[in-house]
Design an enzyme around this catalytic site. Structure first.
Site, PDB file in Angstrom:
ATOM      1  N   HIS A  59       1.645  12.965  -6.719  1.00  0.00           N
ATOM      2  CA  HIS A  59       1.093  12.070  -5.701  1.00  0.00           C
ATOM      3  C   HIS A  59       1.985  10.821  -5.530  1.00  0.00           C
ATOM      4  O   HIS A  59       1.501   9.721  -5.308  1.00  0.00           O
ATOM      5  CB  HIS A  59      -0.331  11.656  -6.100  1.00  0.00           C
ATOM      6  CG  HIS A  59      -1.279  11.500  -4.956  1.00  0.00           C
ATOM      7  ND1 HIS A  59      -2.299  12.389  -4.712  1.00  0.00           N
ATOM      8  CD2 HIS A  59      -1.385  10.553  -3.986  1.00  0.00           C
ATOM      9  CE1 HIS A  59      -2.997  11.985  -3.669  1.00  0.00           C
ATOM     10  NE2 HIS A  59      -2.461  10.872  -3.195  1.00  0.00           N
TER      11      HIS A  59
ATOM     12  N   ARG B 205       1.108   7.694  -7.712  1.00  0.00           N
ATOM     13  CA  ARG B 205      -0.022   6.849  -7.309  1.00  0.00           C
ATOM     14  C   ARG B 205      -1.303   7.187  -8.044  1.00  0.00           C
ATOM     15  O   ARG B 205      -2.316   6.527  -7.866  1.00  0.00           O
ATOM     16  CB  ARG B 205      -0.268   6.997  -5.807  1.00  0.00           C
ATOM     17  CG  ARG B 205       0.906   6.576  -4.972  1.00  0.00           C
ATOM     18  CD  ARG B 205       0.774   7.037  -3.535  1.00  0.00           C
ATOM     19  NE  ARG B 205      -0.260   6.352  -2.805  1.00  0.00           N
ATOM     20  CZ  ARG B 205      -0.134   5.139  -2.278  1.00  0.00           C
ATOM     21  NH1 ARG B 205       0.991   4.480  -2.429  1.00  0.00           N
ATOM     22  NH2 ARG B 205      -1.115   4.590  -1.607  1.00  0.00           N
TER      23      ARG B 205
ATOM     24  N   TYR C 154       0.849  -1.201   0.000  1.00  0.00           N
ATOM     25  CA  TYR C 154       0.000   0.000   0.000  1.00  0.00           C
ATOM     26  C   TYR C 154       0.886   1.253   0.000  1.00  0.00           C
ATOM     27  O   TYR C 154       0.643   2.211  -0.738  1.00  0.00           O
ATOM     28  CB  TYR C 154      -0.946  -0.011   1.221  1.00  0.00           C
ATOM     29  CG  TYR C 154      -1.428   1.365   1.585  1.00  0.00           C
ATOM     30  CD1 TYR C 154      -2.289   2.063   0.734  1.00  0.00           C
ATOM     31  CD2 TYR C 154      -0.987   2.008   2.744  1.00  0.00           C
ATOM     32  CE1 TYR C 154      -2.693   3.361   1.043  1.00  0.00           C
ATOM     33  CE2 TYR C 154      -1.383   3.282   3.059  1.00  0.00           C
ATOM     34  CZ  TYR C 154      -2.233   3.956   2.209  1.00  0.00           C
ATOM     35  OH  TYR C 154      -2.620   5.241   2.502  1.00  0.00           O
TER      36      TYR C 154
ATOM     37  N   THR D 141      -5.593  18.962  -2.118  1.00  0.00           N
ATOM     38  CA  THR D 141      -4.994  18.057  -3.105  1.00  0.00           C
ATOM     39  C   THR D 141      -5.925  17.979  -4.309  1.00  0.00           C
ATOM     40  O   THR D 141      -7.099  17.615  -4.170  1.00  0.00           O
ATOM     41  CB  THR D 141      -4.751  16.675  -2.473  1.00  0.00           C
ATOM     42  OG1 THR D 141      -3.853  16.854  -1.381  1.00  0.00           O
ATOM     43  CG2 THR D 141      -4.143  15.700  -3.465  1.00  0.00           C
TER      44      THR D 141
ATOM     45  N   LYS E  40      -1.935  21.348  -3.818  1.00  0.00           N
ATOM     46  CA  LYS E  40      -0.985  20.237  -4.025  1.00  0.00           C
ATOM     47  C   LYS E  40      -1.434  19.380  -5.204  1.00  0.00           C
ATOM     48  O   LYS E  40      -2.602  18.983  -5.273  1.00  0.00           O
ATOM     49  CB  LYS E  40      -0.923  19.385  -2.757  1.00  0.00           C
ATOM     50  CG  LYS E  40      -0.092  18.101  -2.861  1.00  0.00           C
ATOM     51  CD  LYS E  40       0.048  17.446  -1.505  1.00  0.00           C
ATOM     52  CE  LYS E  40       0.853  16.169  -1.544  1.00  0.00           C
ATOM     53  NZ  LYS E  40       0.129  15.023  -2.080  1.00  0.00           N
TER      54      LYS E  40
ATOM     55  N   TYR F  30      -9.382  16.494   1.356  1.00  0.00           N
ATOM     56  CA  TYR F  30     -10.175  15.873   0.299  1.00  0.00           C
ATOM     57  C   TYR F  30     -11.619  16.166   0.665  1.00  0.00           C
ATOM     58  O   TYR F  30     -11.945  16.239   1.862  1.00  0.00           O
ATOM     59  CB  TYR F  30     -10.016  14.351   0.302  1.00  0.00           C
ATOM     60  CG  TYR F  30      -8.723  13.788  -0.226  1.00  0.00           C
ATOM     61  CD1 TYR F  30      -8.187  14.197  -1.442  1.00  0.00           C
ATOM     62  CD2 TYR F  30      -8.062  12.784   0.478  1.00  0.00           C
ATOM     63  CE1 TYR F  30      -7.021  13.623  -1.925  1.00  0.00           C
ATOM     64  CE2 TYR F  30      -6.901  12.207  -0.008  1.00  0.00           C
ATOM     65  CZ  TYR F  30      -6.381  12.634  -1.207  1.00  0.00           C
ATOM     66  OH  TYR F  30      -5.232  12.066  -1.689  1.00  0.00           O
TER      67      TYR F  30
ATOM     68  N   SER G 201      -3.155  14.017   6.606  1.00  0.00           N
ATOM     69  CA  SER G 201      -4.098  13.680   5.536  1.00  0.00           C
ATOM     70  C   SER G 201      -5.527  13.654   6.074  1.00  0.00           C
ATOM     71  O   SER G 201      -5.762  13.294   7.226  1.00  0.00           O
ATOM     72  CB  SER G 201      -3.736  12.288   4.988  1.00  0.00           C
ATOM     73  OG  SER G 201      -4.803  11.762   4.238  1.00  0.00           O
TER      74      SER G 201
ATOM     75  N   ARG H 151      -4.059   1.026  -8.225  1.00  0.00           N
ATOM     76  CA  ARG H 151      -2.842   0.475  -7.598  1.00  0.00           C
ATOM     77  C   ARG H 151      -2.958  -1.042  -7.667  1.00  0.00           C
ATOM     78  O   ARG H 151      -3.640  -1.674  -6.853  1.00  0.00           O
ATOM     79  CB  ARG H 151      -2.727   0.949  -6.154  1.00  0.00           C
ATOM     80  CG  ARG H 151      -3.222   2.394  -5.981  1.00  0.00           C
ATOM     81  CD  ARG H 151      -2.237   3.381  -5.522  1.00  0.00           C
ATOM     82  NE  ARG H 151      -2.773   4.730  -5.682  1.00  0.00           N
ATOM     83  CZ  ARG H 151      -3.478   5.394  -4.757  1.00  0.00           C
ATOM     84  NH1 ARG H 151      -3.703   4.844  -3.582  1.00  0.00           N
ATOM     85  NH2 ARG H 151      -3.915   6.610  -5.005  1.00  0.00           N
TER      86      ARG H 151
ATOM     87  N   GLN I 134      -4.502  18.530   5.274  1.00  0.00           N
ATOM     88  CA  GLN I 134      -4.752  18.273   3.841  1.00  0.00           C
ATOM     89  C   GLN I 134      -6.215  17.896   3.643  1.00  0.00           C
ATOM     90  O   GLN I 134      -6.752  17.064   4.370  1.00  0.00           O
ATOM     91  CB  GLN I 134      -3.831  17.148   3.359  1.00  0.00           C
ATOM     92  CG  GLN I 134      -4.032  16.754   1.906  1.00  0.00           C
ATOM     93  CD  GLN I 134      -4.968  15.575   1.726  1.00  0.00           C
ATOM     94  OE1 GLN I 134      -4.968  14.676   2.545  1.00  0.00           O
ATOM     95  NE2 GLN I 134      -5.789  15.590   0.674  1.00  0.00           N
TER      96      GLN I 134
HETATM   97  C1  LIG Z   1       0.782   5.472   1.088  1.00  0.00           C
HETATM   98  C2  LIG Z   1       0.591   6.874   0.586  1.00  0.00           C
HETATM   99  C3  LIG Z   1      -0.583   7.549   0.905  1.00  0.00           C
HETATM  100  C4  LIG Z   1      -0.766   8.858   0.476  1.00  0.00           C
HETATM  101  N1  LIG Z   1      -1.888   9.542   0.865  1.00  0.00           N
HETATM  102  C5  LIG Z   1      -2.042  10.828   0.509  1.00  0.00           C
HETATM  103  C6  LIG Z   1      -3.163  11.568   0.971  1.00  0.00           C
HETATM  104  O1  LIG Z   1      -3.982  11.088   1.742  1.00  0.00           O
HETATM  105  N2  LIG Z   1      -3.280  12.856   0.541  1.00  0.00           N
HETATM  106  C7  LIG Z   1      -2.372  13.444  -0.296  1.00  0.00           C
HETATM  107  O2  LIG Z   1      -2.517  14.599  -0.648  1.00  0.00           O
HETATM  108  N3  LIG Z   1      -1.289  12.753  -0.730  1.00  0.00           N
HETATM  109  C8  LIG Z   1      -1.105  11.478  -0.335  1.00  0.00           C
HETATM  110  N4  LIG Z   1       0.006  10.795  -0.755  1.00  0.00           N
HETATM  111  C9  LIG Z   1       1.013  11.462  -1.602  1.00  0.00           C
HETATM  112  C10 LIG Z   1       2.087  12.152  -0.730  1.00  0.00           C
HETATM  113  O3  LIG Z   1       1.547  13.253  -0.066  1.00  0.00           O
HETATM  114  C11 LIG Z   1       3.254  12.644  -1.584  1.00  0.00           C
HETATM  115  O4  LIG Z   1       2.761  13.435  -2.624  1.00  0.00           O
HETATM  116  C12 LIG Z   1       4.096  11.501  -2.164  1.00  0.00           C
HETATM  117  O5  LIG Z   1       4.218  10.463  -1.232  1.00  0.00           O
HETATM  118  C13 LIG Z   1       5.485  12.014  -2.543  1.00  0.00           C
HETATM  119  O6  LIG Z   1       6.239  11.011  -3.154  1.00  0.00           O
HETATM  120  P1  LIG Z   1       7.309  10.094  -2.370  1.00  0.00           P
HETATM  121  O7  LIG Z   1       6.502   9.097  -1.592  1.00  0.00           O
HETATM  122  O8  LIG Z   1       8.094   9.494  -3.439  1.00  0.00           O
HETATM  123  O9  LIG Z   1       8.086  11.001  -1.432  1.00  0.00           O
HETATM  124  C14 LIG Z   1       0.220   9.490  -0.316  1.00  0.00           C
HETATM  125  C15 LIG Z   1       1.397   8.808  -0.619  1.00  0.00           C
HETATM  126  C16 LIG Z   1       1.593   7.525  -0.161  1.00  0.00           C
HETATM  127  C17 LIG Z   1       2.890   6.832  -0.472  1.00  0.00           C
END
Ligand SMILES: Cc1cc2nc3c(=O)[nH]c(=O)nc-3n(C[C@H](O)[C@H](O)[C@H](O)COP(=O)(O)O)c2cc1C
Length: 420
Positions: free
Chosen positions: A285, A288, A33, A164, A261, A138, A115, A173, A136
């Site tokens: 993101h 993702r 995840y 975001t 973001k 949503y 988050s 995913r 953050q």
């Molecule tokens: C497991 C996971 C959950 C995430 N959940 C959110 C989220 O809830 N809200 C959001 O804006 N970004 C979310 N992100 C994105 C992160 O804020 C960020 O943009 C991203 O992890 C940056 O890349 P990196 O993991 O390579 O540092 C998530 C990332 C991961 C890995």
């Protein structure tokens, strides 16, 4: 064994080591995840590898004493030029994972972004840290539900709101599906059984997970019948896209700084600023969402050039070393966010693992700055990197320098292959 020992040197020297430690402690579905990305994971892989294409040009024979890494983001002083990105469901990684991460960030003198999809009440997370916290957003559950959370964030003392805008629908995913996420969250006990072995293989994680109450809910998304359940998140995200039109009512509700973001183009950067953003985060993101989109570092110069003079530009994606952070600052980011780097630490050893991730990146920053011949961030000079062909520089002052003594324009230091 104390948790800090699990992530100490020499077994954990860098962020990849922390990732391996997380993989050893977490059930596969939980590790994937965090670790996984969308579809073919092209952008997931490109995010960290793009840093290899940007090369340093150091100043030799300079005695640079260890110096401060302090910077200012949205008027708040931070001891480090990176913050912890919003990562949903970190309570699956470690009990009260959000509090553990926020506390570690605060102890290091930097900020934590909570988050919407957190497993811990936002008030409790804020109380756990001495550092700045941002919330953050949503729009899961709709406008009224989000408004209530924003109001709570204001009352609890959150310093900025992060909207975001890259999640019109959740990315596919594939790892999550192969690991049985649908079955595990579904109602059929026989279907669950098929995937349950993942948890039994990780008894130490399982004991902590069960003692923390088992599957988390979302206490900051309060629906008419109570906190949103975990299984409802996919559908809720689909119905909750944040649009430019939403910014107006959110602005009415929230008078503090607002960060957008998920910006990847100059046009969207300009739009965000026109709509009142105090900062933008160049982000995909963490690979993702939309697969096949630019790695964030590649998009950064275009956005700095478009809006860097009018707003603060942050970025995230693929940061695994302090040198990566310096490359982003050299391309005009004011600061960066780290996601997986700290989430792996949390998965490996709770708050001790997050602190270790921060410690590794901080030591990298100090070492790399001195090897570049810089005594501080304010001495970073655009001539200190060489970019591959087609990788444009922003023709404006470096953000990291804009509050200090600015010595040269970005782009003034001509990179060899830029000319070619
Ligand atoms: C497991 C996971 C959950 C995430 N959940 C959110 C989220 O809830 N809200 C959001 O804006 N970004 C979310 N992100 C994105 C992160 O804020 C960020 O943009 C991203 O992890 C940056 O890349 P990196 O993991 O390579 O540092 C998530 C990332 C991961 C890995």
């Amino acid at each position: 064994m104390p948790l800090a020992r699990l992530v100490s040197a020499p077994s954990v020297l860098n962020i990849s080591d922390l990732r391996r430690a997380a993989r050893r402690r977490l059930p596969r579905v939980v590790f994937d995840y965090v670790d996984g990305g969308a579809e073919a994971e092209t952008t997931l892989r490109a995010n960290p590898s793009i840093y290899d294409e940007v090369l340093f040009r150091p100043r030799a024979a300079v005695a640079a004493p260890r110096a401060s890494l302090e910077t200012t983001v949205l008027g708040t002083r931070l001891a480090l030029p990176f913050l912890l990105a919003p990562v949903g469901s970190t309570r699956l990684l470690f009990p009260k994972g959000e509090c553990e991460a926020a506390r570690a960030a605060g102890a290091a003198g930097t900020g934590y972004i909570l988050s919407t999809l957190a497993g811990t009440r936002l008030e409790e997370v804020k109380a756990a840290t001495t550092g700045p916290c941002w919330y953050q957003v949503y729009l899961v559950g709709g406008r009224e539900v989000a408004s209530a959370a924003i109001e709570r964030a204001r009352a609890a003392g959150y310093g900025a709101l992060v909207l975001t805008v890259d999640t019109a629908i959740s990315g596919l995913r594939e790892r999550d599906h192969r690991n049985g996420i649908t079955e595990l969250l579904g109602a059929n006990p026989f279907a669950k059984l098929r995937y349950g072995w993942q948890f039994l293989c990780r008894p130490r994680w399982l004991v902590r997970y069960l003692s923390d109450g088992g599957l988390m809910q979302f206490p900051n998304v309060v629906l008419p019948d109570g906190p949103m359940r975990y299984a409802a998140v996919g559908k809720a995200l689909e119905q909750s896209v944040v649009t430019w039109q939403d910014l107006a009512w959110i602005r009415e509700l929230w008078k503090g700084p607002m960060v957008i973001k998920g910006i990847l183009t100059a046009d969207d950067g300009r739009r965000a600023v026109d709509e009142g953003a105090d900062a933008v985060v160049v982000s995909n993101h963490g690979g993702r969402q939309l697969d096949g989109v630019f790695p964030s570092l590649r998009a950064l110069p275009e956005i700095v050039a478009a809006v860097g003079g009018r707003t603060e530009v942050l970025m995230d994606g693929g940061i695994r070393r302090g040198g990566d952070i310096l490359k982003a600052l050299l391309l005009g980011a004011r600061a960066v966010l780290i996601g997986r780097a700290y989430a792996w630490g949390l998965g490996a050893a709770g708050g001790a693992g997050v602190s270790r991730a921060i410690e590794i990146l901080t030591a990298d920053l100090h070492r790399t700055l001195r090897l570049l011949g810089c005594g501080s961030l304010s001495e970073l000079d655009p001539s200190m990197i060489e970019l591959p062909v087609g990788f444009e520089r922003a023709r404006r002052p470096l953000a990291a320098l804009s509050t200090g003594s600015m010595r040269s324009e970005v782009g003034a230091g001509v990179a060899l292959n830029e000319a070619g």
